[in-house]
Design an enzyme around this catalytic site. Structure first.
Site, mmCIF file in Angstrom:
data_model
loop_
_atom_site.group_PDB
_atom_site.id
_atom_site.type_symbol
_atom_site.label_atom_id
_atom_site.label_comp_id
_atom_site.label_asym_id
_atom_site.label_seq_id
_atom_site.Cartn_x
_atom_site.Cartn_y
_atom_site.Cartn_z
ATOM 1 N N ARG A 62 -2.384 -1.736 -3.712
ATOM 2 C CA ARG A 62 -3.503 -0.812 -3.568
ATOM 3 C C ARG A 62 -3.321 0.331 -4.573
ATOM 4 N NH1 ARG A 62 -4.118 4.145 0.174
ATOM 5 N NH2 ARG A 62 -6.355 4.515 0.093
ATOM 6 N N ARG B 191 -5.812 18.429 3.087
ATOM 7 C CA ARG B 191 -6.709 18.811 1.987
ATOM 8 C C ARG B 191 -7.931 19.565 2.502
ATOM 9 N NH1 ARG B 191 -7.189 12.816 -0.024
ATOM 10 N NH2 ARG B 191 -4.976 12.356 0.049
ATOM 11 N N GLU C 239 -7.494 -3.013 5.007
ATOM 12 C CA GLU C 239 -7.429 -2.943 3.560
ATOM 13 C C GLU C 239 -6.514 -4.031 3.018
ATOM 14 O OE1 GLU C 239 -6.754 1.423 4.049
ATOM 15 O OE2 GLU C 239 -7.694 1.527 2.083
ATOM 16 N N ASN D 201 0.871 -1.172 0.000
ATOM 17 C CA ASN D 201 0.000 0.000 0.000
ATOM 18 C C ASN D 201 0.907 1.220 0.000
ATOM 19 O OD1 ASN D 201 -1.740 2.072 0.594
ATOM 20 N ND2 ASN D 201 -2.746 1.036 2.304
ATOM 21 N N HIS E 165 -10.906 5.198 -1.238
ATOM 22 C CA HIS E 165 -10.992 4.393 -0.004
ATOM 23 C C HIS E 165 -12.060 3.300 -0.133
ATOM 24 C CE1 HIS E 165 -9.562 8.110 2.546
ATOM 25 N NE2 HIS E 165 -8.529 7.397 2.106
#
Ligand code: AMP
Length: 394
Positions: A91, A239, A382, A10, A180
């Site tokens: 990922r 962000r 994940e 990832n 996500h």
């Protein structure tokens, strides 16, 4: 070692997480984390058989980080040859309209991930580096790309299409792709299993350095907060999340900023970093406790945005059965969870202060028995989700 394993990579914007996963048992056989890539000091942590190895050294780029990780495998175990790796799962944040499920990495897939860099400017380049180094060092097993956008490829058109002139939107592929998705799919699936219901109306709040919300009805995503890129939606580490796009025109015309400068400002210098001076929630709380008003304001802006999304998604779904917190902040920040649920008290949502303050790696219900809506903390995984998706292709 006789088990089959998947090495999951990832490769993120400033970090690389990796895990050697047994996809059948779900067991993690080794794992680690490269943190603060590109900063003055970096950390590499490798865990295997109860032993933790930590290197504190600058990690200038992803290529260096991943080569150090592979060196640690050979030094600290399990060596890559004894691990019986049958696939590498990567990922990938942005799969655009190309990928509604996992894909075997070949030249065409790499070309498409590269083509999608403008839609995932912070992530896809880092993934490509991870894939490149991975292919080089583990060339005899299949590599599978698992896309964060795949879970959201079936969003209803009314949620995925912006009210932008149709010809322009279609010509330039402008729509809501989300991100996500692997996490939202995994966590909402686990919550369904945990509560023993497959008809749930759920909201999942994936609150990490990047943050997103999803609305999921009976296992299908019906809306999500990230959009064309991972910039839209919630307030994040660096962000802005939602902002009037006219701010771009204004900064261009009045401040004379270039598109790239505004991109950097919105994606890297804003969010909690831009508001409170730090992107790490632990540091933001320290500043709040030291009486810094900017930090308290930043937290209130963060919470206000969450309240808006929970309200909106509840309306979109016509109700809400379960609200689940996941990822770095969602799993660890009990204070933030308590403040958010308090603000949502009008919905009949009640948090159990004792259950909420327990630190645990297990999924758990943190609401009171009389709460109208179940509130859960469920650690995202994940890596396991990616490993299992990768196995479907080999
Ligand atoms: P992620 O992107 O999911 O790895 O989440 C990383 C973020 O989780 C960090 O930037 C922190 O803001 C946050 N975080 C990690 N641990 C804690 C904690 N104990 N309390 C509050 N926030 C945390």
């Amino acid at each position: 070692m006789t088990t089959r394993t998947v090495l999951v990579i990832n490769s993120g914007s400033s970090s690389i997480k990796y895990q050697l996963v047994d996809p059948d048992s779900g067991q993690s056989l080794a794992s680690g984390l490269v943190e603060r890539i590109g900063e003055e000091t970096g950390t590499i942590i490798h865990r295997h058989a109860g032993e933790k190895t930590q290197l504190d050294e600058p990690v200038p780029d992803h290529g260096y980080g991943l080569s150090e990780v592979l060196r640690l495998f050979d030094e600290k175990g399990p060596t890559l040859s004894e691990a019986n790796i049958v696939a590498v799962g990567h990922r990938v944040v942005q799969g655009g309209r190309y990928f509604s499920g996992p894909a075997l990495v070949d030249e065409d897939v790499i070309a498409k991930i590269s083509e999608l860099v403008p839609l995932g400017p912070l992530h896809n380049p880092a993934h490509l580096k991870g894939i490149e180094v991975g292919l080089e060092l583990l060339s005899d097993v299949p590599h599978v790309a698992v896309f964060d956008t795949a879970f959201f490829q079936d969003l209803p058109e009314e949620a995925a299409r912006y009210a932008l002139k149709r010809e322009v939107a279609d010509k330039y592929s402008i729509r809501r792709y989300g991100a996500h998705g692997t996490s939202h799919q995994y966590v909402s699936g686990e919550v369904s299993r945990m509560l023993g219901r497959d008809d749930l109306k759920q909201i999942v709040l994936h609150l990490g350095n990047g943050a997103s919300a999803s609305a999921v009805v009976a296992g299908h995503a019906v809306d999500t907060s990230m959009g064309l890129t991972p910039l839209e939606g919630l307030v994040m580490g660096g962000r802005t999340g939602d902002i009037d796009p006219a701010a771009v025109f204004h900064l261009g015309r009045v401040a004379g900023m270039s598109v790239d400068e505004i991109d950097y400002l919105f994606n890297r210098e804003s969010g909690m970093k831009g508001l409170a001076g730090d992107n790490d929630m632990r540091e933001v709380w320290k500043r709040i406790d030291a009486g810094e008003q900017d930090a308290r304001d930043a937290m209130d802006i963060y919470l206000h945005r969450l309240v808006k999304y929970v309200g909106a998604y509840t309306a979109v779904m016509g109700g809400l059965d379960a609200l689940t917190f996941t990822a770095g902040i969602g799993e660890n920040d009990d204070r933030l969870r308590a403040e958010l649920v308090e603000r949502l008290g009008f919905m009949g949502m009640r948090i159990d202060a004792d259950k909420n303050s327990v630190r645990s790696g297990d999924g758990r219900i943190v609401s009171t028995p009389d709460s109208a809506i179940a509130v859960l903390v469920y650690p995202t995984n994940e890596e396991l989700a990616i490993a299992r998706q990768a196995m479907t292709l080999i």
